[in-house]
Write a protein that holds these residues in place. Sequence first.
Motif, PDB file in Angstrom:
ATOM      1  N   LEU A  87     113.465 117.151  95.845  1.00 13.27           N
ATOM      2  CA  LEU A  87     113.828 118.556  96.014  1.00 13.27           C
ATOM      3  C   LEU A  87     113.839 118.955  97.485  1.00 13.27           C
ATOM      4  CD1 LEU A  87     111.755 120.140  93.094  1.00 13.27           C
ATOM      5  CD2 LEU A  87     114.218 119.701  93.143  1.00 13.27           C
ATOM      6  N   ARG A  88     112.818 118.511  98.208  1.00  9.57           N
ATOM      7  CA  ARG A  88     112.733 118.886  99.622  1.00  9.57           C
ATOM      8  C   ARG A  88     113.894 118.304 100.425  1.00  9.57           C
ATOM      9  NH1 ARG A  88     107.056 117.775  98.803  1.00  9.57           N
ATOM     10  NH2 ARG A  88     107.377 115.665  99.648  1.00  9.57           N
ATOM     11  N   THR A  89     114.169 117.021 100.214  1.00 12.48           N
ATOM     12  CA  THR A  89     115.216 116.393 101.026  1.00 12.48           C
ATOM     13  C   THR A  89     116.584 117.002 100.762  1.00 12.48           C
ATOM     14  OG1 THR A  89     115.308 114.581  99.395  1.00 12.48           O
ATOM     15  CG2 THR A  89     114.064 114.194 101.427  1.00 12.48           C
ATOM     16  N   GLN A  90     116.864 117.384  99.536  1.00  4.80           N
ATOM     17  CA  GLN A  90     118.172 117.991  99.282  1.00  4.80           C
ATOM     18  C   GLN A  90     118.264 119.375  99.929  1.00  4.80           C
ATOM     19  OE1 GLN A  90     117.754 119.599  94.719  1.00  4.80           O
ATOM     20  NE2 GLN A  90     119.726 118.747  95.219  1.00  4.80           N
ATOM     21  N   GLU A  91     117.139 120.089 100.004  1.00  4.79           N
ATOM     22  CA  GLU A  91     117.125 121.388 100.686  1.00  4.79           C
ATOM     23  C   GLU A  91     117.273 121.196 102.199  1.00  4.79           C
ATOM     24  OE1 GLU A  91     117.126 124.376  99.370  1.00  4.79           O
ATOM     25  OE2 GLU A  91     116.859 123.781  97.279  1.00  4.79           O
ATOM     26  N   TYR A  92     116.607 120.176 102.755  1.00  5.34           N
ATOM     27  CA  TYR A  92     116.740 119.899 104.192  1.00  5.34           C
ATOM     28  C   TYR A  92     118.187 119.601 104.550  1.00  5.34           C
ATOM     29  CZ  TYR A  92     111.631 118.915 104.081  1.00  5.34           C
ATOM     30  OH  TYR A  92     110.268 118.967 103.919  1.00  5.34           O
ATOM     31  N   VAL A  93     118.816 118.748 103.746  1.00  2.00           N
ATOM     32  CA  VAL A  93     120.211 118.368 103.999  1.00  2.00           C
ATOM     33  C   VAL A  93     121.104 119.609 103.998  1.00  2.00           C
ATOM     34  CG1 VAL A  93     122.216 117.224 102.973  1.00  2.00           C
ATOM     35  CG2 VAL A  93     120.074 115.986 103.207  1.00  2.00           C
ATOM     36  N   LYS A  94     120.855 120.502 103.067  1.00  2.00           N
ATOM     37  CA  LYS A  94     121.685 121.704 102.964  1.00  2.00           C
ATOM     38  C   LYS A  94     121.568 122.584 104.197  1.00  2.00           C
ATOM     39  CE  LYS A  94     122.527 125.732  99.999  1.00  2.00           C
ATOM     40  NZ  LYS A  94     122.099 126.465  98.784  1.00  2.00           N
ATOM     41  N   VAL A 215     113.465 110.899 106.741  1.00  2.00           N
ATOM     42  CA  VAL A 215     112.384 110.525 107.660  1.00  2.00           C
ATOM     43  C   VAL A 215     111.414 111.687 107.861  1.00  2.00           C
ATOM     44  CG1 VAL A 215     111.838 109.905 110.045  1.00  2.00           C
ATOM     45  CG2 VAL A 215     113.691 108.730 108.839  1.00  2.00           C
ATOM     46  N   TYR A 216     111.947 112.881 108.049  1.00  2.00           N
ATOM     47  CA  TYR A 216     111.060 114.035 108.241  1.00  2.00           C
ATOM     48  C   TYR A 216     110.111 114.185 107.063  1.00  2.00           C
ATOM     49  CZ  TYR A 216     109.388 118.826 108.614  1.00  2.00           C
ATOM     50  OH  TYR A 216     108.571 119.937 108.675  1.00  2.00           O
ATOM     51  N   ASP A 217     110.657 114.070 105.852  1.00  2.00           N
ATOM     52  CA  ASP A 217     109.806 114.263 104.682  1.00  2.00           C
ATOM     53  C   ASP A 217     108.782 113.149 104.545  1.00  2.00           C
ATOM     54  OD1 ASP A 217     109.541 116.214 102.422  1.00  2.00           O
ATOM     55  OD2 ASP A 217     109.570 114.349 101.284  1.00  2.00           O
ATOM     56  N   ALA A 218     109.167 111.927 104.897  1.00  2.00           N
ATOM     57  CA  ALA A 218     108.211 110.818 104.859  1.00  2.00           C
ATOM     58  C   ALA A 218     107.077 111.050 105.853  1.00  2.00           C
ATOM     59  CB  ALA A 218     108.921 109.508 105.177  1.00  2.00           C
ATOM     60  N   PHE A 261     112.722 124.291 107.620  1.00  2.77           N
ATOM     61  CA  PHE A 261     112.116 123.036 107.151  1.00  2.77           C
ATOM     62  C   PHE A 261     110.662 123.273 106.744  1.00  2.77           C
ATOM     63  CE2 PHE A 261     115.793 120.793 108.161  1.00  2.77           C
ATOM     64  CZ  PHE A 261     115.635 119.413 108.071  1.00  2.77           C
ATOM     65  N   VAL A 262     109.942 124.005 107.576  1.00  2.00           N
ATOM     66  CA  VAL A 262     108.539 124.307 107.271  1.00  2.00           C
ATOM     67  C   VAL A 262     108.441 125.125 105.980  1.00  2.00           C
ATOM     68  CG1 VAL A 262     106.468 125.519 108.063  1.00  2.00           C
ATOM     69  CG2 VAL A 262     107.845 124.205 109.697  1.00  2.00           C
ATOM     70  N   GLU A 263     109.344 126.066 105.820  1.00  2.00           N
ATOM     71  CA  GLU A 263     109.357 126.904 104.614  1.00  2.00           C
ATOM     72  C   GLU A 263     109.661 126.068 103.370  1.00  2.00           C
ATOM     73  OE1 GLU A 263     111.904 130.709 102.825  1.00  2.00           O
ATOM     74  OE2 GLU A 263     111.985 130.235 104.963  1.00  2.00           O
ATOM     75  N   ILE A 264     110.614 125.168 103.474  1.00  2.00           N
ATOM     76  CA  ILE A 264     110.960 124.291 102.341  1.00  2.00           C
ATOM     77  C   ILE A 264     109.769 123.412 101.971  1.00  2.00           C
ATOM     78  CG2 ILE A 264     112.384 122.311 101.656  1.00  2.00           C
ATOM     79  CD1 ILE A 264     114.634 123.609 103.435  1.00  2.00           C
ATOM     80  N   ALA A 265     109.124 122.837 102.988  1.00  2.00           N
ATOM     81  CA  ALA A 265     107.973 121.967 102.736  1.00  2.00           C
ATOM     82  C   ALA A 265     106.848 122.728 102.044  1.00  2.00           C
ATOM     83  CB  ALA A 265     107.473 121.377 104.055  1.00  2.00           C
ATOM     84  N   ASP A 270     103.999 118.709  96.992  1.00  2.00           N
ATOM     85  CA  ASP A 270     103.611 117.741  95.971  1.00  2.00           C
ATOM     86  C   ASP A 270     102.453 118.311  95.151  1.00  2.00           C
ATOM     87  OD1 ASP A 270     105.412 115.794  96.870  1.00  2.00           O
ATOM     88  OD2 ASP A 270     103.988 115.065  98.367  1.00  2.00           O
ATOM     89  N   SER A 271     102.457 118.024  93.855  1.00  2.00           N
ATOM     90  CA  SER A 271     101.339 118.453  93.024  1.00  2.00           C
ATOM     91  C   SER A 271     100.115 117.600  93.289  1.00  2.00           C
ATOM     92  CB  SER A 271     101.716 118.338  91.527  1.00  2.00           C
ATOM     93  OG  SER A 271     101.843 116.969  91.178  1.00  2.00           O
ATOM     94  N   GLU A 272      98.945 118.097  92.908  1.00  2.00           N
ATOM     95  CA  GLU A 272      97.719 117.338  93.108  1.00  2.00           C
ATOM     96  C   GLU A 272      97.752 116.024  92.337  1.00  2.00           C
ATOM     97  OE1 GLU A 272      94.243 119.597  92.302  1.00  2.00           O
ATOM     98  OE2 GLU A 272      94.748 121.222  93.683  1.00  2.00           O
ATOM     99  N   ALA A 273      98.362 116.024  91.173  1.00  2.00           N
ATOM    100  CA  ALA A 273      98.456 114.800  90.363  1.00  2.00           C
ATOM    101  C   ALA A 273      99.302 113.753  91.071  1.00  2.00           C
ATOM    102  CB  ALA A 273      99.062 115.117  88.994  1.00  2.00           C
ATOM    103  N   GLU A 274     100.408 114.212  91.701  1.00  2.00           N
ATOM    104  CA  GLU A 274     101.267 113.278  92.418  1.00  2.00           C
ATOM    105  C   GLU A 274     100.555 112.706  93.642  1.00  2.00           C
ATOM    106  OE1 GLU A 274     105.806 114.812  91.604  1.00  2.00           O
ATOM    107  OE2 GLU A 274     104.566 115.979  92.973  1.00  2.00           O
ATOM    108  N   LEU A 275      99.816 113.571  94.350  1.00  2.00           N
ATOM    109  CA  LEU A 275      99.089 113.100  95.519  1.00  2.00           C
ATOM    110  C   LEU A 275      97.990 112.116  95.137  1.00  2.00           C
ATOM    111  CD1 LEU A 275      98.790 116.470  97.497  1.00  2.00           C
ATOM    112  CD2 LEU A 275     100.202 114.485  98.087  1.00  2.00           C
ATOM    113  N   ALA A 276      97.339 112.392  93.996  1.00  2.00           N
ATOM    114  CA  ALA A 276      96.265 111.512  93.534  1.00  2.00           C
ATOM    115  C   ALA A 276      96.818 110.165  93.080  1.00  2.00           C
ATOM    116  CB  ALA A 276      95.513 112.172  92.387  1.00  2.00           C
TER     117      ALA A 276
END
Length: 277
Positions: A87-94, A215-218, A261-265, A270-276
Motif C-alpha cells: 500500500l505504501r509503495t503504490q502511494e509513494y509512486v503516485k 528502497v525508501y520503504d525498505a 511520504f512521511v504522511e503515507i508512512a 505495519d500492524s504489530e502482528a506483521e512486525l512480530a
Amino acid sequence: MLLWSKVIKSILLSQEQALEMVKEGSIDTRLPIFDHDELGSTASLTNSMLDNLESTQCEVETTRDVAIVSLSALAESRDNETGAHILRTQEYVKVLAENLSLSDRYSKQLTKNYINILYKSAPLHDVGKVGIPDNILLKPGKLTDDEFAIMKGHPQIGAEALSIAEKQLGSSSFLQVAKEIALTHHEKWNGSGYPNQLSGEDIPISGRLMALADVYDALISKRIYKPAFSHEKAKQIILEGSGTHFCPAVVQAFISVEEKFVEIATNFQDSEAELAG
C-alpha cells in the motif's frame, strides 16, 4: 441562416470536445444537450452509449483490481514484506509521478490516466518472488553470493509471468506497465542494477519511480535483519544515491513531496502482528 449556422457549429464543436475527452480517458464525460431536436436526440443516444461503456469498463476494472490484489497477496504471503508495504509503495509512486507530471519534461508521458495505471500496477512489482525458494526468500541473515544470484531472478520471473497473461488476455497498457515495473524496479541509474544493467533513461520511468519508492520503504521499515531507519536517514541515503542508484529527476520529486511520504508512512503502518512475524 448565418446565426443558425454559428449555433450548429458551436453545438458540434462542444460535442466534439466532449468526445475527445472520452477518447483521452475521461469516460465519465457526457455530451451537452442544448435542445430536444435531432442534434439533442443524437447527443442523448450517444450519452446512453457512454453510460453502458462506463458500466462495462467499471466491471472490467473491478475484475482487474481483484486480480491485482490476489497476485500481490500471493507474493506477500511468501515474503517478509507486509501488506502495508504494498500500500505504501503504490502511494509513494503516485505522489512522485504527480509531482513529475508538473514538469515540461514529463507532462506528456505522466498523464492522469497513466498515473492511475502506475498506481494500479505498483502492487505487482515483486510478484516474481513467488518463484524464489523459501530457504532464500525467507532467510533471516545475509544471502550468499549464490543465493543473491537466485534472488536477482525475481524481476525476470515476474515479467515473464505477466507476459504470459498478456499473450493469453491480449496486450493492454496496464499489463505493459506492470511488466515494466516488475522487470526494471531493481535497475540503477548508473547501470549497476539488475537484471539487465539498464542505465539512465533506458530505464522506463515506471521502473525509476518504483525503485525509489521500494528502497525508501525498505529503509524506514523494521525487518528481522535491520531496524527501521528514520525518514531523515532514509532521505540522506536516497540523496547520496542520486545519479548512481536513482534518477536525479525522481530524487528531486521525492524532495518536493517528502512530507507526503512521511504522511503515507504514518497512515499505512505495519500492524504489530506483521512486525512480530
